[in-house]
Design a protein around this motif. Sequence first.
Motif, PDB file in Angstrom:
ATOM      1  N   THR A  65       1.460   0.110  -9.810  1.00 30.43           N
ATOM      2  CA  THR A  65       2.479   0.739  -9.686  1.00 30.43           C
ATOM      3  C   THR A  65       2.968   0.980  -8.317  1.00 30.43           C
ATOM      4  O   THR A  65       2.273   0.411  -7.362  1.00 30.43           O
ATOM      5  CB  THR A  65       2.211   2.235 -10.331  1.00 30.43           C
ATOM      6  OG1 THR A  65       3.357   2.837 -10.021  1.00 30.43           O
ATOM      7  CG2 THR A  65       1.075   2.999  -9.672  1.00 30.43           C
ATOM      8  N   ALA A  66       3.979   1.637  -8.108  1.00 30.48           N
ATOM      9  CA  ALA A  66       4.605   1.929  -6.692  1.00 30.48           C
ATOM     10  C   ALA A  66       4.864   0.493  -5.758  1.00 30.48           C
ATOM     11  O   ALA A  66       5.209  -0.441  -6.250  1.00 30.48           O
ATOM     12  CB  ALA A  66       3.472   2.874  -5.886  1.00 30.48           C
ATOM     13  N   GLY A  67       4.177   0.519  -4.386  1.00 36.70           N
ATOM     14  CA  GLY A  67       4.385  -0.656  -3.617  1.00 36.70           C
ATOM     15  C   GLY A  67       3.677  -1.854  -4.242  1.00 36.70           C
ATOM     16  O   GLY A  67       4.095  -3.152  -4.040  1.00 36.70           O
ATOM     17  N   HIS A  68       2.399  -1.492  -4.857  1.00 33.54           N
ATOM     18  CA  HIS A  68       1.783  -2.561  -5.372  1.00 33.54           C
ATOM     19  C   HIS A  68       2.314  -3.331  -6.388  1.00 33.54           C
ATOM     20  O   HIS A  68       2.453  -4.610  -6.210  1.00 33.54           O
ATOM     21  CB  HIS A  68       0.602  -2.152  -6.055  1.00 33.54           C
ATOM     22  CG  HIS A  68      -0.655  -3.104  -6.104  1.00 33.54           C
ATOM     23  ND1 HIS A  68      -1.910  -2.982  -7.123  1.00 33.54           N
ATOM     24  CD2 HIS A  68      -0.935  -4.225  -5.537  1.00 33.54           C
ATOM     25  CE1 HIS A  68      -2.715  -4.027  -7.004  1.00 33.54           C
ATOM     26  NE2 HIS A  68      -2.156  -4.476  -6.001  1.00 33.54           N
ATOM     27  N   ALA A  69       3.280  -2.664  -7.362  1.00 29.79           N
ATOM     28  CA  ALA A  69       3.977  -3.211  -8.554  1.00 29.79           C
ATOM     29  C   ALA A  69       5.373  -3.992  -7.468  1.00 29.79           C
ATOM     30  O   ALA A  69       5.434  -5.021  -8.028  1.00 29.79           O
ATOM     31  CB  ALA A  69       4.619  -2.074  -9.330  1.00 29.79           C
TER      32      ALA A  69
ATOM     33  N   GLY B  46      -3.270  -1.512  -3.897  1.00 27.68           N
ATOM     34  CA  GLY B  46      -2.356  -0.333  -3.559  1.00 27.68           C
ATOM     35  C   GLY B  46      -2.941   0.759  -3.641  1.00 27.68           C
ATOM     36  O   GLY B  46      -4.408   0.893  -3.513  1.00 27.68           O
ATOM     37  N   PHE B  47      -2.465   1.850  -3.550  1.00 26.38           N
ATOM     38  CA  PHE B  47      -3.037   3.299  -3.381  1.00 26.38           C
ATOM     39  C   PHE B  47      -3.369   3.978  -4.662  1.00 26.38           C
ATOM     40  O   PHE B  47      -4.128   5.084  -4.785  1.00 26.38           O
ATOM     41  CB  PHE B  47      -2.432   3.884  -2.486  1.00 26.38           C
ATOM     42  CG  PHE B  47      -1.221   4.743  -2.955  1.00 26.38           C
ATOM     43  CD1 PHE B  47      -1.255   5.875  -3.280  1.00 26.38           C
ATOM     44  CD2 PHE B  47      -0.014   3.972  -3.023  1.00 26.38           C
ATOM     45  CE1 PHE B  47      -0.051   6.385  -4.235  1.00 26.38           C
ATOM     46  CE2 PHE B  47       1.238   4.640  -3.598  1.00 26.38           C
ATOM     47  CZ  PHE B  47       1.344   5.667  -4.127  1.00 26.38           C
ATOM     48  N   LEU B  48      -2.695   3.543  -6.127  1.00 28.00           N
ATOM     49  CA  LEU B  48      -2.946   4.332  -6.972  1.00 28.00           C
ATOM     50  C   LEU B  48      -3.337   3.427  -8.173  1.00 28.00           C
ATOM     51  O   LEU B  48      -2.727   2.595  -8.795  1.00 28.00           O
ATOM     52  CB  LEU B  48      -1.576   5.003  -7.281  1.00 28.00           C
ATOM     53  CG  LEU B  48      -1.489   5.934  -8.717  1.00 28.00           C
ATOM     54  CD1 LEU B  48      -2.227   6.997  -8.451  1.00 28.00           C
ATOM     55  CD2 LEU B  48      -0.012   6.327  -8.768  1.00 28.00           C
ATOM     56  N   PRO B  49      -4.574   3.530  -8.535  1.00 28.28           N
ATOM     57  CA  PRO B  49      -5.216   2.514  -9.544  1.00 28.28           C
ATOM     58  C   PRO B  49      -4.994   3.041 -10.944  1.00 28.28           C
ATOM     59  O   PRO B  49      -5.932   3.021 -11.656  1.00 28.28           O
ATOM     60  CB  PRO B  49      -6.541   2.744  -9.019  1.00 28.28           C
ATOM     61  CG  PRO B  49      -6.952   4.164  -8.727  1.00 28.28           C
ATOM     62  CD  PRO B  49      -5.812   4.452  -7.981  1.00 28.28           C
ATOM     63  N   LEU B  50      -3.775   3.350 -11.387  1.00 29.04           N
ATOM     64  CA  LEU B  50      -3.447   3.937 -12.638  1.00 29.04           C
ATOM     65  C   LEU B  50      -2.085   3.449 -13.148  1.00 29.04           C
ATOM     66  O   LEU B  50      -1.115   3.292 -11.931  1.00 29.04           O
ATOM     67  CB  LEU B  50      -3.324   5.434 -12.686  1.00 29.04           C
ATOM     68  CG  LEU B  50      -4.595   6.274 -12.771  1.00 29.04           C
ATOM     69  CD1 LEU B  50      -4.390   7.641 -12.604  1.00 29.04           C
ATOM     70  CD2 LEU B  50      -5.321   6.030 -13.877  1.00 29.04           C
ATOM     71  N   PRO B  51      -1.723   3.036 -14.007  1.00 32.94           N
ATOM     72  CA  PRO B  51      -0.538   2.485 -14.689  1.00 32.94           C
ATOM     73  C   PRO B  51       0.403   3.766 -14.779  1.00 32.94           C
ATOM     74  O   PRO B  51       1.080   4.317 -15.893  1.00 32.94           O
ATOM     75  CB  PRO B  51      -0.792   1.814 -16.116  1.00 32.94           C
ATOM     76  CG  PRO B  51      -1.880   2.532 -16.716  1.00 32.94           C
ATOM     77  CD  PRO B  51      -2.820   3.028 -15.330  1.00 32.94           C
TER      78      PRO B  51
ATOM     79  N   THR C 134       0.803  -1.349  -0.067  1.00 34.67           N
ATOM     80  CA  THR C 134       0.097   0.113   0.008  1.00 34.67           C
ATOM     81  C   THR C 134       1.018   1.538  -0.007  1.00 34.67           C
ATOM     82  O   THR C 134       0.341   2.412   0.042  1.00 34.67           O
ATOM     83  CB  THR C 134      -1.021   0.075   1.160  1.00 34.67           C
ATOM     84  OG1 THR C 134       0.035  -0.140   2.456  1.00 34.67           O
ATOM     85  CG2 THR C 134      -1.794  -1.231   1.274  1.00 34.67           C
ATOM     86  N   SER C 135       2.229   1.119   0.111  1.00 33.49           N
ATOM     87  CA  SER C 135       3.013   2.256   0.062  1.00 33.49           C
ATOM     88  C   SER C 135       3.508   2.684  -1.345  1.00 33.49           C
ATOM     89  O   SER C 135       3.084   2.122  -2.492  1.00 33.49           O
ATOM     90  CB  SER C 135       4.211   2.012   0.933  1.00 33.49           C
ATOM     91  OG  SER C 135       5.132   1.021   0.081  1.00 33.49           O
ATOM     92  N   GLY C 136       4.418   3.702  -1.497  1.00 30.65           N
ATOM     93  CA  GLY C 136       5.102   3.945  -2.587  1.00 30.65           C
ATOM     94  C   GLY C 136       5.751   3.001  -3.189  1.00 30.65           C
ATOM     95  O   GLY C 136       6.423   3.246  -4.322  1.00 30.65           O
ATOM     96  N   GLY C 137       6.508   2.134  -2.436  1.00 31.56           N
ATOM     97  CA  GLY C 137       7.153   1.081  -2.942  1.00 31.56           C
ATOM     98  C   GLY C 137       8.616   1.520  -3.208  1.00 31.56           C
ATOM     99  O   GLY C 137       9.215   1.011  -4.088  1.00 31.56           O
TER     100      GLY C 137
END
Length: 558
Positions: A206-210, A160-165, A50-53
């Motif tokens: 993207t981010a931590g999700h990726a 994650g927190f950002l639902p965009l590629p 859930t972070s910026g990763g």
Amino acid sequence: MSTGAMDEQVDFIIVGSGAGSMAAALVLRDAGKRVLILEKSDLVGGTTATSGGVMWIPNNRFMREDGIPDGTDQAIAYLDAVVGDHDDRPGASAERRKAYVEQSPQLLDFLVDHGLAFRRIPSWPDYYDAPGASVPGRAVVSTLFDIKQLGEWMDKLRPGFLPLPANLDEAMQLPLLKRSWAAKGVLLRILWRVIVDKFTGRKRATAGHALQGQMLNAALKAGADIRLNTPVRELIVEDDRVSGVVVATASGDRRIGAGLGVLINAGGVSRNQALLDKHMPGIQADWSSVQLNDTGEMIEEGARIGGALAQMADRLGMPSAMPPGVDVTAIKPGLQNDMCKPHAIVVDQTGTRYARESCSHVEFTRLMVERDRDVPAVPSWMVFDSQYLGKYMLAGSMPGPKKPPEWFDQKFLVQGETLDELATACDMEPATLNATVDRFNGFVRQGHDDDFQRGDAPYDQWVGDPLHDPSKTLGSLEQRPFFAVPFYPGDVGTFGGLVTDASARVLRGDGSVINGLYATGTSTASVMGAVEPGPGGSIGPSMTWGYVAARHALKNTT
């Protein structure tokens, strides 16, 4: 201490399923060892997902490829300057700082060699203007990752927190859409990815999700055994060595042996109010943006068998807003990138400015808590004018004066036609707030903040408004009406826990090693002490010490 025969035997057990866990699993699977990852919840990934990763990795391969100067000595000098030596922060010893600087680039090379894809954020300065700092920055992130590669595990990955590629640095430009052609170009690039993904059947994260998706995918392909809904109840100690764990299952407790050891990577204590009350009086679990399972049971279990605890009052602070409806969201809107923009300041409850708004989120939160010991500052107020509202994001909302009506109705966003009206609505002394704003406006006119040097450091300029001149962060508060938003000392994790050595082994209070027990991530006393030197000061260490622990365990030495 638990005794009795084992119900199952593996080589190595990892408690928790964050990115550090997957890094350790990859090392061990490379050596053909049977690895078991135990996750107490029904989702993989912990707060990493859930972070910026972001990973803070000095002297990394991408810096070298881009011709960015860095080196072991430079990075150690920087950590020496900003972390330093403190007897009460054994996790941040000089030995461990040196080990981190040396081992983190090796971790990154190991992952790249195993097919994982990363990139350097082109510009993200270190947070402190100190000897050894890197202005281009040492931030490394995952590339976009198609989580559909996970198959049936895709729905088991924590969202994650950002639902965009969109890459993080691209997403950071989107608030400039109305004022920047470059930002419009970024948006078109993101929208093109959305279209391509729709027609190709991909779902790029993207981010931590990726990052977590990549790490999970690699661990599964390597053959790691990952079990969800399997909380660890107890560490098994036999012959002065941690030899396994007791887990809770639907059919009852089960004893699982681990020939090479156990690694704890089960998060910190952000959501354990009892431990917060003990170590950080006044801090509320509800202010945290960490996922709800971050309750510290494994830190307590490590301590039960003799593990030393340290740095329990240190945390990855984040100034956090609490708009209406925030109780149903996993992540609280962080205000650090909001309050450092022009036309905004932060004041305590008397209306007095007390810190540099453009310092790091960890530093500002620490200063906020310290201020509150002498002058009420929890919550503090971000005060701004109509210029700000028209140009900048606020608590996760896009720029512009139109805000949710409930923000005004529930007094989250307070408005006053004059500063006197605003101060009265916020229970401040009008004369104090007026004097504070007048003083700050004077600094804006002269081009320098004499009180707190806001705007002097490279990071200050980076985190401000790239389109605002002459200063990226200094701008007057003078256009009516005026506004204020309260915020709290939230966090994105804690920095305290089990004390470990440079091999990630858990130590007792007398400095001796608990054989067979390793720890990483926010379950440990951080190598960063009480600071975050740059973006990724938590995930980078988690992954590095997971890698180090696994390599040490393979030697089967004590």
